[in-house]
Design a protein around this motif. Structure first.
Motif, mmCIF file in Angstrom:
data_model
loop_
_atom_site.group_PDB
_atom_site.id
_atom_site.type_symbol
_atom_site.label_atom_id
_atom_site.label_comp_id
_atom_site.label_asym_id
_atom_site.label_seq_id
_atom_site.Cartn_x
_atom_site.Cartn_y
_atom_site.Cartn_z
ATOM 1 N N VAL A 95 0.862 -1.185 0.000
ATOM 2 C CA VAL A 95 0.000 0.000 0.000
ATOM 3 C C VAL A 95 0.899 1.235 0.000
ATOM 4 N N PRO A 96 0.769 2.125 -0.979
ATOM 5 C CA PRO A 96 1.623 3.317 -1.037
ATOM 6 C C PRO A 96 1.487 4.163 0.228
ATOM 7 N N HIS A 97 2.639 4.641 0.716
ATOM 8 C CA HIS A 97 2.644 5.485 1.904
ATOM 9 C C HIS A 97 3.784 6.502 1.818
ATOM 10 N N ALA A 98 3.642 7.576 2.596
ATOM 11 C CA ALA A 98 4.659 8.625 2.671
ATOM 12 C C ALA A 98 4.735 9.104 4.117
ATOM 13 N N VAL A 99 5.868 9.710 4.474
ATOM 14 C CA VAL A 99 6.098 10.188 5.843
ATOM 15 C C VAL A 99 6.595 11.631 5.771
ATOM 16 N N PHE A 100 6.047 12.496 6.642
ATOM 17 C CA PHE A 100 6.380 13.921 6.642
ATOM 18 C C PHE A 100 6.571 14.401 8.078
ATOM 19 N N GLY A 101 7.613 15.200 8.298
ATOM 20 C CA GLY A 101 7.877 15.773 9.617
ATOM 21 C C GLY A 101 7.031 17.011 9.873
ATOM 22 N N GLU A 102 5.910 16.840 10.558
ATOM 23 C CA GLU A 102 5.081 17.990 10.965
ATOM 24 C C GLU A 102 5.906 18.920 11.857
ATOM 25 N N GLU A 103 6.750 18.310 12.652
ATOM 26 C CA GLU A 103 7.778 18.980 13.457
ATOM 27 C C GLU A 103 8.919 17.978 13.502
ATOM 28 N N LYS A 104 10.005 18.320 14.169
ATOM 29 C CA LYS A 104 11.069 17.332 14.314
ATOM 30 C C LYS A 104 10.458 16.101 14.973
ATOM 31 N N PHE A 105 10.789 14.926 14.438
ATOM 32 C CA PHE A 105 10.303 13.717 15.102
ATOM 33 C C PHE A 105 11.211 12.530 14.809
ATOM 34 N N LYS A 106 11.092 11.545 15.694
ATOM 35 C CA LYS A 106 11.845 10.295 15.550
ATOM 36 C C LYS A 106 10.858 9.145 15.580
ATOM 37 N N MET A 107 11.201 8.087 14.842
ATOM 38 C CA MET A 107 10.324 6.924 14.799
ATOM 39 C C MET A 107 11.141 5.648 14.678
ATOM 40 N N GLU A 108 10.526 4.560 15.122
ATOM 41 C CA GLU A 108 11.052 3.216 14.898
ATOM 42 C C GLU A 108 10.194 2.604 13.803
ATOM 43 N N LEU A 109 10.837 1.972 12.838
ATOM 44 C CA LEU A 109 10.152 1.295 11.750
ATOM 45 C C LEU A 109 10.515 -0.183 11.816
ATOM 46 N N VAL A 110 9.489 -1.039 11.915
ATOM 47 C CA VAL A 110 9.692 -2.493 11.907
ATOM 48 C C VAL A 110 8.919 -3.036 10.713
ATOM 49 N N VAL A 111 9.637 -3.640 9.770
ATOM 50 C CA VAL A 111 9.001 -4.230 8.594
ATOM 51 C C VAL A 111 9.141 -5.742 8.699
ATOM 52 N N SER A 112 7.996 -6.442 8.619
ATOM 53 C CA SER A 112 7.978 -7.915 8.646
ATOM 54 C C SER A 112 7.723 -8.415 7.242
ATOM 55 N N PHE A 113 8.602 -9.312 6.774
ATOM 56 C CA PHE A 113 8.486 -9.845 5.413
ATOM 57 C C PHE A 113 7.902 -11.251 5.420
#
Length: 113
Positions: A95-113
């Motif tokens: 599913v197409p997705h995008a990410v944008f910093g509304e303000e400074k931010f940090k994230m963890e991304l976990v992708v399961s294959f």
């Protein structure tokens, strides 16, 4: 085990840590640090400066993001979600997705294959 690949890297072991401290903010940049990358799972920590983004793309696996600091905007299949510290979202495979910093931010991304 075939396809297992590497386990955790770039992270202290047997030590209490804050994930958000594993990657620093940099002006005008998206910064990432890969913690695990193999045939089954990918774990990456990101920091986004305000206004920075990762443009629309799709993933080969289900992707779960958890915001560690600040506020980010996630557009998934045309639907917009704003997440703050402690909130998570699943972005389904293909599913197409995008990410944008509304303000400074940090994230963890976990992708399961």
């Amino acid at each position: 085990m075939k396809g297992r690949g590497k386990l955790y890297k770039n992270i202290p072991k047997q030590e209490k840590i804050l994930l958000k401290n594993l990657v620093e903010y940099r002006d005008g940049q998206v910064v990432s640090k890969t913690l695990v990358q193999n045939d089954f799972v990918s774990v990456t920590i990101f920091s986004f400066d305000k206004g920075e983004e990762i443009s629309t793309h799709a993933s080969g696996g289900d992707a779960m993001v958890t915001v560690l600091d600040g506020k980010g905007r996630f557009t998934v299949g045309g639907e917009v979600f704003t997440l703050t510290e402690g909130e998570s979202l699943i972005m389904p495979k293909d599913v197409p997705h995008a990410v944008f910093g509304e303000e400074k931010f940090k994230m963890e991304l976990v992708v399961s294959f």
